[in-house]
Design a protein around this motif. Sequence first.
Motif, mmCIF file in Angstrom:
data_model
loop_
_atom_site.group_PDB
_atom_site.id
_atom_site.type_symbol
_atom_site.label_atom_id
_atom_site.label_comp_id
_atom_site.label_asym_id
_atom_site.label_seq_id
_atom_site.Cartn_x
_atom_site.Cartn_y
_atom_site.Cartn_z
ATOM 1 N N PRO A 23 0.832 -1.213 0.000
ATOM 2 C CA PRO A 23 0.000 0.000 0.000
ATOM 3 C C PRO A 23 0.865 1.261 0.000
ATOM 4 N N GLN A 24 0.367 2.324 -0.629
ATOM 5 C CA GLN A 24 1.115 3.567 -0.713
ATOM 6 C C GLN A 24 1.539 4.084 0.652
ATOM 7 N N GLU A 25 0.644 3.968 1.617
ATOM 8 C CA GLU A 25 0.920 4.547 2.930
ATOM 9 C C GLU A 25 2.012 3.807 3.700
ATOM 10 N N GLU A 26 2.505 2.686 3.141
ATOM 11 C CA GLU A 26 3.542 1.917 3.824
ATOM 12 C C GLU A 26 4.913 2.039 3.163
ATOM 13 N N VAL A 27 4.960 2.653 2.009
ATOM 14 C CA VAL A 27 6.224 2.745 1.273
ATOM 15 C C VAL A 27 6.998 3.971 1.750
ATOM 16 N N THR A 28 8.103 3.730 2.437
ATOM 17 C CA THR A 28 8.940 4.820 2.933
ATOM 18 C C THR A 28 10.050 5.136 1.932
ATOM 19 N N LEU A 29 10.642 6.294 2.089
ATOM 20 C CA LEU A 29 11.736 6.693 1.202
ATOM 21 C C LEU A 29 12.938 5.776 1.398
ATOM 22 N N THR A 36 10.083 8.823 5.900
ATOM 23 C CA THR A 36 9.095 9.638 5.191
ATOM 24 C C THR A 36 8.318 8.770 4.202
ATOM 25 N N ILE A 37 6.998 8.904 4.193
ATOM 26 C CA ILE A 37 6.175 8.171 3.234
ATOM 27 C C ILE A 37 6.338 8.842 1.871
ATOM 28 N N VAL A 38 6.684 8.063 0.874
ATOM 29 C CA VAL A 38 7.007 8.611 -0.449
ATOM 30 C C VAL A 38 5.848 9.421 -1.029
ATOM 31 N N SER A 39 4.627 8.938 -0.843
ATOM 32 C CA SER A 39 3.468 9.639 -1.410
ATOM 33 C C SER A 39 3.212 10.985 -0.737
#
Length: 269
Positions: free
Chosen positions: A2-8, A44-47
């Motif tokens: 999920p987008q909210e889990e992808v960190t930089l 930081t979350i990428v989105s």
Amino acid sequence: MPQEEVTLGYLSDFVYRTEWAHTKGEVTALRNSEEVVSYFDGDTIVSDIRPIHISEFVSTLRDSGNSNGTINRKLAALSKMLTVALRNEWIDTKPHIPRQKEAAHRIRWITPDEELVMAQHSDPRFAKLWTLLIDTGLRVGEALRLEPMDIDMGQNRIHVWENKADKPRSIPMTKRVRSILDGRDFMDITQDQVTYQWNKMRKAMGLMDDSHFVPHICRHTFASRLVQRGVGITVVQQLCGHKTLEITLRYAHLAPSNLDEAIKKLEEE
């Protein structure tokens, strides 16, 4: 994921493993991406990254004394990471990357007189290497990696398979290059030896303060001499193996006679 889990931090590691690892630019890409992660924070979350955050990153780099060229290299790492994120649907849109304007750099080349002095102050094997670089436009690494099978005396060609642009190319040999490669007495030279011998020669010539007088100047000399002798810019691009024509166009202004002839066309009946 999920987008909210992808960190930089995760994205940086993912891009390194899938895109940068085992490539020629691996070390530089890793260093630049680490600086990006350090600034934004790996958690930081990428989105959540917005254009304003990227602009602030640029401002911070500039305040730290980074040149526009250096800033662009770091932004290129961030851009690649965001492109991969978009491809994997970890972000919906890619934020704008504000590429910085880079100043045109002076092109320095070796004059015929300087070339003679270089030979006088060099070990004969290295004098031959300098000539090879000047007459072929090979990068030092490309020259040192040449194998006997890459030298085609029948076709009078040098074949370069592995290079920075990942574009194999063939370069016709001048008479003096053909003579040098027929002997092949420089093929056991190492990069460290090249650096040592070049600096030794440079010091003897009184050019230690000339920041442009480095081995890569031989490649500039190759391109400059071709353009000055009227060779078409696209042909120069092919011979140099430049990835884009934009790189080769840096030399275009060295052919003023072409401009003169063009304007004369306006005066023809």
